[in-house]
Enzyme design. Sequence first.
Site, short mmCIF file in Angstrom:
data_model
loop_
_atom_site.label_atom_id
_atom_site.label_comp_id
_atom_site.label_asym_id
_atom_site.label_seq_id
_atom_site.Cartn_x
_atom_site.Cartn_y
_atom_site.Cartn_z
N ARG A 53 1.10 -1.23 0.20
CA ARG A 53 0.06 0.11 -0.09
C ARG A 53 0.98 1.24 0.02
NH1 ARG A 53 1.58 1.72 4.01
NH2 ARG A 53 0.39 3.44 3.69
N GLY A 54 0.16 2.43 0.12
CA GLY A 54 1.17 3.79 -0.22
C GLY A 54 1.10 3.82 -1.66
N ALA A 55 0.81 5.23 -1.84
CA ALA A 55 0.70 5.71 -3.19
C ALA A 55 1.94 5.57 -4.12
CB ALA A 55 0.24 7.10 -3.43
N ARG A 90 -7.17 0.24 -6.95
CA ARG A 90 -7.32 1.18 -5.87
C ARG A 90 -7.70 2.58 -6.80
NH1 ARG A 90 -4.29 1.34 -0.48
NH2 ARG A 90 -6.27 2.60 -0.15
N GLN A 203 -3.01 2.64 10.03
CA GLN A 203 -1.65 2.66 9.43
C GLN A 203 -0.57 3.41 10.14
OE1 GLN A 203 -4.66 3.29 7.68
NE2 GLN A 203 -4.45 2.65 5.60
N ASP A 244 -1.76 11.16 -1.67
CA ASP A 244 -2.11 10.22 -2.81
C ASP A 244 -2.45 10.81 -3.90
OD1 ASP A 244 -3.18 8.85 -0.09
OD2 ASP A 244 -2.50 7.25 -1.35
N ASN A 254 -5.55 12.80 0.73
CA ASN A 254 -4.68 12.12 1.47
C ASN A 254 -5.76 11.26 2.48
OD1 ASN A 254 -2.15 10.90 2.35
ND2 ASN A 254 -2.32 12.15 4.35
N LYS A 255 -5.02 10.32 3.12
CA LYS A 255 -5.99 9.36 4.06
C LYS A 255 -6.92 10.00 4.93
CE LYS A 255 -5.67 5.78 4.29
NZ LYS A 255 -6.38 5.24 3.37
O1 MRU Z 1 -4.65 3.59 1.97
P1 MRU Z 1 -3.42 3.63 2.10
O2 MRU Z 1 -2.46 3.00 3.16
O3 MRU Z 1 -2.61 3.05 0.75
O4 MRU Z 1 -3.12 5.14 2.16
C1 MRU Z 1 -1.83 5.78 2.38
C2 MRU Z 1 -1.68 7.23 2.40
O5 MRU Z 1 -2.77 7.91 2.56
C3 MRU Z 1 -0.43 7.92 2.39
O6 MRU Z 1 -0.39 8.94 3.39
C4 MRU Z 1 -0.15 8.23 1.11
O7 MRU Z 1 -0.29 7.10 0.27
C5 MRU Z 1 1.02 8.86 0.71
S1 MRU Z 1 2.60 7.71 0.84
C6 MRU Z 1 4.08 8.31 0.55
#
Ligand code: MRU
Length: 375
Positions: A53-55, A90, A203, A244, A254-255
């Site tokens: 996970r993570g962008a 996603r 997370q 993201d 973002n999250k």
């Molecule tokens: O749903 P996730 O865990 O993939 O979400 C991740 C985030 O929101 C991060 O803050 C974002 O991807 C930045 S990662 C460098």
Amino acid sequence: MKINGEHTRSIWQEQDGQTIGIIDQTLLPHRYATLQLKSCEEAAHAIKSMQTRGAPLIGAVAAYGLAMALRKDASDENLERAYRALLSTRPTAINLKWALDEIMAAVRNRPREERVAAAYKRAAEICDEDAAMSEAIGRHGLQLIEDIAKTKKPGEPVNVLTHCNAGWLATVDWGTATAPIYMAHDKGIPIHVWVDETRPRNQGASLTAFELGQHGVKHTVIPDNTGGHLMQHKMVDIAIVGTDRVTAQGDVCNKIGTYLKALAAKDNGVPFYVALPSSTIDFTVNDGVKEIPIEERAGDEVTKMTGRTAGGQIETVTITPDGSPVANYGFDVTPARLVSGLITERGIVPAERKALAAAFPDHASLKSLAKRAVG
Ligand code: MRU
């Protein structure tokens, strides 16, 4: 990034040159285990189930996913099918589409027999470039922390608040929001991180706390609603989060929960920075609130919690009454006006259309837009 003191990345190519290794993030922090991905389907599953996970990292995994699809069948039809399957895993993080488009551009006009090697090569470059961008983000963000350490907090720890996991587990190495933190820590600047737990998937509590701990960075996990209180009491010097997707006008997706932190930061005069590689900027959208698709995830992420019992067992329990409906929006949008600056690989850029276009003319150009629209 360090695991048990050893440098490692969050994605790697195995010895056979075809299989991809990742860390299964659904098991952290209680178990560190790696996974081997051998096919496009396995890569898609890993992204969808959030094993990875993570962008930036889902972009890297998807890039290899497309390479693995081509290994099975290098036809145009299969390329298109695999592209669509990976893209649908996603919806919010634009790095996924960016990375898939990069692979498409690398293979589309090649004969079939050259496609696999070209795709693996570009996927490996995407990983190296991401690590380099995170490192550059770290260097630029470090200046902000150094400045606070010198002018406002001499001899005292700089308190950083972060949300979700924008660390090395979300990228190939270093992380985005965490890169300046690691560099400050490595330079001997006293630093302490407030880690938002980040419900519903935690997370922050599970991943950011894990990686900060592995690197020896002082941190405190806080329930998601605590940030405003800390800011009112001058216990936060700077907020740094990841993202993201950033729009052409500087809105930040973002999250879920990031927006509330930005509002609290504005009300309390706390600088609110967003760290990102240029692969996260989407010049095809302007108004983030209206235009960015927000992922809605399964309700059981809200109704259930997983953790370790005193006996060391990993167990999942239900925390809501049976039958109560839940909503699970994965992301929110922080309008550009609440963002103090964007920490990018090319420096700190105001969250504003002209500044973004000037800093990234290559990305903002019509040519680039046309390329991104492919597929
Ligand atoms: O749903 P996730 O865990 O993939 O979400 C991740 C985030 O929101 C991060 O803050 C974002 O991807 C930045 S990662 C460098």
